[in-house]
Enzyme design. Structure first.
Site, PDB file in Angstrom:
ATOM      1  N   ARG A   1       0.834  -1.196   0.000  1.00 18.03           N
ATOM      2  CA  ARG A   1       0.000   0.000   0.000  1.00 18.03           C
ATOM      3  C   ARG A   1       0.870   1.248   0.000  1.00 18.03           C
ATOM      4  O   ARG A   1       1.987   1.233   0.495  1.00 18.03           O
ATOM      5  CB  ARG A   1      -0.848   0.052   1.272  1.00 18.03           C
ATOM      6  CG  ARG A   1      -1.687  -1.155   1.484  1.00 18.03           C
ATOM      7  CD  ARG A   1      -2.483  -0.976   2.769  1.00 18.03           C
ATOM      8  NE  ARG A   1      -3.185  -2.219   3.099  1.00 18.03           N
ATOM      9  CZ  ARG A   1      -4.098  -2.321   4.060  1.00 18.03           C
ATOM     10  NH1 ARG A   1      -4.398  -1.273   4.788  1.00 18.03           N
ATOM     11  NH2 ARG A   1      -4.702  -3.469   4.277  1.00 18.03           N
TER      12      ARG A   1
ATOM     13  N   ASP B   1      -0.037   5.316   1.277  1.00 24.77           N
ATOM     14  CA  ASP B   1      -1.096   6.110   1.898  1.00 24.77           C
ATOM     15  C   ASP B   1      -1.644   7.167   0.952  1.00 24.77           C
ATOM     16  O   ASP B   1      -0.992   7.533  -0.032  1.00 24.77           O
ATOM     17  CB  ASP B   1      -0.549   6.844   3.132  1.00 24.77           C
ATOM     18  CG  ASP B   1      -0.292   5.897   4.281  1.00 24.77           C
ATOM     19  OD1 ASP B   1      -0.859   4.789   4.292  1.00 24.77           O
ATOM     20  OD2 ASP B   1       0.488   6.281   5.179  1.00 24.77           O
TER      21      ASP B   1
ATOM     22  N   ARG C   1       7.362   7.968   7.605  1.00 28.04           N
ATOM     23  CA  ARG C   1       6.871   9.312   7.954  1.00 28.04           C
ATOM     24  C   ARG C   1       7.134   9.637   9.425  1.00 28.04           C
ATOM     25  O   ARG C   1       7.392  10.796   9.776  1.00 28.04           O
ATOM     26  CB  ARG C   1       5.390   9.429   7.603  1.00 28.04           C
ATOM     27  CG  ARG C   1       5.168   9.436   6.078  1.00 28.04           C
ATOM     28  CD  ARG C   1       3.727   9.231   5.686  1.00 28.04           C
ATOM     29  NE  ARG C   1       2.845  10.177   6.352  1.00 28.04           N
ATOM     30  CZ  ARG C   1       1.516  10.069   6.371  1.00 28.04           C
ATOM     31  NH1 ARG C   1       0.929   9.034   5.774  1.00 28.04           N
ATOM     32  NH2 ARG C   1       0.790  10.965   6.977  1.00 28.04           N
TER      33      ARG C   1
END
Lengths: 248, 248
Positions: free
Chosen positions: B50, B52, B198
């Protein structure tokens, strides 16, 4: 009365260019409306020059006169709160009253960005001219020697332009390759005719494709005929990087 | 039945991320709808992982099985005619049936882009995290040594994640400065926890601001507590650069 100088970055994608138009949104209009709101004055901003619809700027310069008590270096912050994020004032300062963003400019530097690979870019697609061919960058760089110096660039001016003289001086011009597929044309001159850089780029690309030879650049320049030059490259690859002034 | 591998670039700004969602548009959905139109089949695409909402990719990899007679290398061109310009298939090829974009991946490389100057960027504003402070890049680079290697990265995982193991191996991690104001965090690892990069970036920035010291990175890592790490940096600075596979 103070004379305020602005350094401006903008993403030209959503604007009709720098200069105010009656029926399309320009960068100048956005800034003048913000200044009217901030100062209560009706302010005309003077830009260093026009940029076409879709052309970007990292270093556009403008100035305006105001009686506002806003500290000169705070104008950047104040204006930025009132304008969309695709326009940013990077710096503001007071300059002498005889500074004129257009007439005082002595040189400008532009960059034209090209991406050469089979598929268009998704990231940065508004900043690169996509060409699905391999270009001969050495041949393109070889042709830059013909445009450096003082020449009549009439062949590289779009119709409808109203320049009195078509003689301009190019101080530097070179293509830089960033492997695997990015190409940048850097050009600095004392001024540029209408669409001059985009027509030069269109002609360099014909050379890079071996449709014409490097030395044809000389023939095209000397012919003074727009029809002999290559097509006008699209606006979104072009960015006004820096405007030069004498010390103020 | 053929197994087709895709190399995909996307600007994540207008998507809810890679993975299909019920009530928001994802990159996966756009591609699956294009493949349904092209092949008449109901195709599920397998991504390498994935990304985001708002995160970009220059090198996402995916695969799908099809009985279509479209030549494998032509899928890129065919799909690109049906999808918006912020997603581009850069390459398509047939691979062996045991290739699985997620399970066959052995490493991934990401880049996080930061712009440090007083004013936000107008150009590339969807690709840079803007920080109006000067950061101590040497201190940030000094702290990278604590995360390189195999560690339990539990402190750098957002809540709600369901990873069985929080141990990951970071092969390389460094900050690179592009003067005057661009900073890039490059990181390669065998996998990353939910929001790990992040949160690492948010912690590095606290170090760059001298709010915590370089060696605090070690303490945070060893604590295993999310609360000790810095804030989660915003998604738009992050880009999946490359997914690595054994030779197929």
């Amino acid at each position: 009365m103070k004379n305020i100088k602005l350094l401006i970055e903008y993403d030209g994608t959503n604007y009709s260019g720098w200069q105010r138009q009656t029926n399309a949104l320009s960068v100048q209009q956005v800034l003048e409306e913000a200044l009217a709101e901030l100062t209560g004055e009706s302010i005309t901003i003077i830009g260093s020059g026009r940029t076409d619809s879709g052309v970007h700027a990292k270093g556009q310069v403008a100035n305006f006169a105001t009686t506002s008590s806003i500290p000169p270096d705070k104008f950047s912050y104040a204006i930025n709160t009132l304008i969309p994020p695709d326009i940013r004032i990077l710096h503001s300062q007071e300059v002498s009253m005889d500074f004129h963003a257009r007439y005082s400019a002595v040189a400008k530097r532009y960059r034209y960005s090209v991406l050469t690979r089979p598929h268009a870019p998704a990231i940065g697609r508004n900043y690169y001219y996509h060409i699905p061919d391999i270009l001969d960058v050495d041949a393109m760089n070889d042709a830059t020697r013909y445009i450096i110096g003082t020449h009549d660039f009439k062949a590289f001016q779009s119709g409808g332009a109203s320049s009195k003289s078509t003689v301009r001086t190019v101080y530097e011009a070179y293509w830089k390759q960033e492997p695997p597929c990015r190409l940048y044309f850097n050009v600095k001159g004392n001024g540029f005719l209408y669409n001059m850089i985009r027509i030069l780029v269109g002609t360099f690309i014909e050379i890079g494709r071996h449709k014409i030879s490097s030395s044809d650049m000389k023939n095209i320049l000397e012919s003074g005929k727009r029809n002999n030059a290559g097509p006008t490259a699209p606006p979104h690859g072009l960015c006004l990087e820096q405007v030069y002034y004498r010390a103020y």
